[in-house]
Design a protein around this motif. Structure first.
Motif, PDB file in Angstrom:
ATOM      1  N   HIS A 216      21.708  18.819   4.596  1.00  0.00           N
ATOM      2  CA  HIS A 216      21.016  17.976   3.647  1.00  0.00           C
ATOM      3  C   HIS A 216      19.709  17.669   4.237  1.00  0.00           C
ATOM      4  N   ILE A 217      18.802  17.187   3.255  1.00  0.00           N
ATOM      5  CA  ILE A 217      17.452  16.639   3.611  1.00  0.00           C
ATOM      6  C   ILE A 217      17.277  15.290   3.134  1.00  0.00           C
ATOM      7  N   LEU A 218      16.941  14.284   4.241  1.00  0.00           N
ATOM      8  CA  LEU A 218      16.712  12.907   3.794  1.00  0.00           C
ATOM      9  C   LEU A 218      15.554  12.853   2.902  1.00  0.00           C
ATOM     10  N   GLU A 219      15.792  12.520   1.628  1.00  0.00           N
ATOM     11  CA  GLU A 219      14.772  12.245   0.638  1.00  0.00           C
ATOM     12  C   GLU A 219      13.694  11.279   1.067  1.00  0.00           C
ATOM     13  N   GLY A 220      12.351  11.968   1.155  1.00  0.00           N
ATOM     14  CA  GLY A 220      11.329  11.037   1.293  1.00  0.00           C
ATOM     15  C   GLY A 220      11.030  11.154   2.827  1.00  0.00           C
TER      16      GLY A 220
ATOM     17  N   ARG B 289       8.708  19.324   6.338  1.00  0.00           N
ATOM     18  CA  ARG B 289       9.534  20.365   7.326  1.00  0.00           C
ATOM     19  C   ARG B 289      10.692  20.270   7.322  1.00  0.00           C
ATOM     20  N   ALA B 290      11.298  19.350   6.888  1.00  0.00           N
ATOM     21  CA  ALA B 290      12.863  19.186   6.813  1.00  0.00           C
ATOM     22  C   ALA B 290      13.296  20.471   5.900  1.00  0.00           C
ATOM     23  N   THR B 291      12.443  20.747   4.787  1.00  0.00           N
ATOM     24  CA  THR B 291      12.781  21.544   3.679  1.00  0.00           C
ATOM     25  C   THR B 291      12.825  23.144   4.228  1.00  0.00           C
ATOM     26  N   GLN B 292      11.762  23.441   5.346  1.00  0.00           N
ATOM     27  CA  GLN B 292      11.630  24.553   5.895  1.00  0.00           C
ATOM     28  C   GLN B 292      12.949  24.675   6.846  1.00  0.00           C
TER      29      GLN B 292
ATOM     30  N   ALA C 147      21.123  19.130  -1.913  1.00  0.00           N
ATOM     31  CA  ALA C 147      20.593  19.355  -0.598  1.00  0.00           C
ATOM     32  C   ALA C 147      19.779  18.050   0.066  1.00  0.00           C
ATOM     33  N   THR C 148      19.810  17.028  -1.045  1.00  0.00           N
ATOM     34  CA  THR C 148      19.030  15.862  -0.436  1.00  0.00           C
ATOM     35  C   THR C 148      20.063  14.586  -0.550  1.00  0.00           C
ATOM     36  N   ILE C 149      19.754  13.748   0.302  1.00  0.00           N
ATOM     37  CA  ILE C 149      20.494  12.383   0.557  1.00  0.00           C
ATOM     38  C   ILE C 149      19.536  11.377   0.701  1.00  0.00           C
ATOM     39  N   ASP C 150      19.755  10.564  -0.090  1.00  0.00           N
ATOM     40  CA  ASP C 150      18.593   9.006  -0.110  1.00  0.00           C
ATOM     41  C   ASP C 150      18.975   8.028   1.235  1.00  0.00           C
ATOM     42  N   SER C 151      17.865   7.360   1.413  1.00  0.00           N
ATOM     43  CA  SER C 151      18.169   6.644   2.725  1.00  0.00           C
ATOM     44  C   SER C 151      19.474   5.517   2.776  1.00  0.00           C
TER      45      SER C 151
END
Length: 196
Positions: free
Chosen positions: A91-95, A74-77, A6-10
């Protein structure tokens, strides 16, 4: 981005933005925060707007979607909201934007505004300080400070923030183009335009 992660890094997002099929970036911060700094090509869809118009918005999201906020909360929500509606390519931008900028990646900058979390700290801290100082003359004011402390504790345990939701509705945090109709028309316009 078809993995179940669910995450992606920059760095990965930066590379994918240059591909033939870049993901759609939805920035779920307030319009004021978005105006201060955002990733080029991102769409501003504040979390409360996304929740209220979720079904209308997801009908225009057929490609991979990356959710961005300040640090990821907020991205997680927003991800939970979209997945509950059946959208799985999220996906959520990690950090969040903090990590993006820390990597030295480019952002579009506008008028600098305080982020929502800083506004919450200012209001909560001011109410607590004022009520504690005022309790010298009116002892019952100490309960206002206790109420704010209880609210902050509840916000931490539930990962929600009623004060933040109220502050996000202030004109300072809302933009002229931050309504469901404008967001949907931008998504439709982008979906129908050829990709470069």
């Amino acid at each position: 981005m078809t993995s179940l992660t669910a995450t992606i890094d920059s760095q990965d997002l930066s590379e994918r933005l240059g591909s033939l099929a870049p993901p759609r970036i939805l920035d779920v911060r307030t319009a004021g925060e978005f105006e201060s700094a955002h990733i080029a090509g991102a769409y501003n869809v504040p979390l409360d707007l996304l929740r209220e118009h979720r079904d209308e918005i997801i009908t225009h999201l057929d490609e991979d979607v990356v959710l961005v906020c300040r640090s990821g909360q907020r991205a997680t929500q927003a991800e939970e909201t979209l997945r509950a509606a059946g959208l799985n390519n999220v996906h959520i931008l990690e950090g969040g934007i903090n990590a993006w900028e820390a990597k030295g990646l480019a952002v579009n900058r506008g008028t600098t505004r305080w982020d929502l979390e800083r506004q919450v700290r200012l209001v909560a801290g001011s109410v607590v300080l004022t009520s504690v100082l005022g309790s010298v003359a009116a002892p019952r004011l100490k309960w206002v400070a206790a109420l704010i402390g209880g609210g902050l504790t509840f916000a931490s345990l539930t990962n929600t923030c009623a004060m933040g939701m109220m502050l996000s509705k202030l004109p300072y945090n809302r933009g002229a183009t931050c309504d469901a109709q404008t967001v949907v028309s931008q998504l439709v316009e982008q979906a129908t335009s050829p990709r470069s």
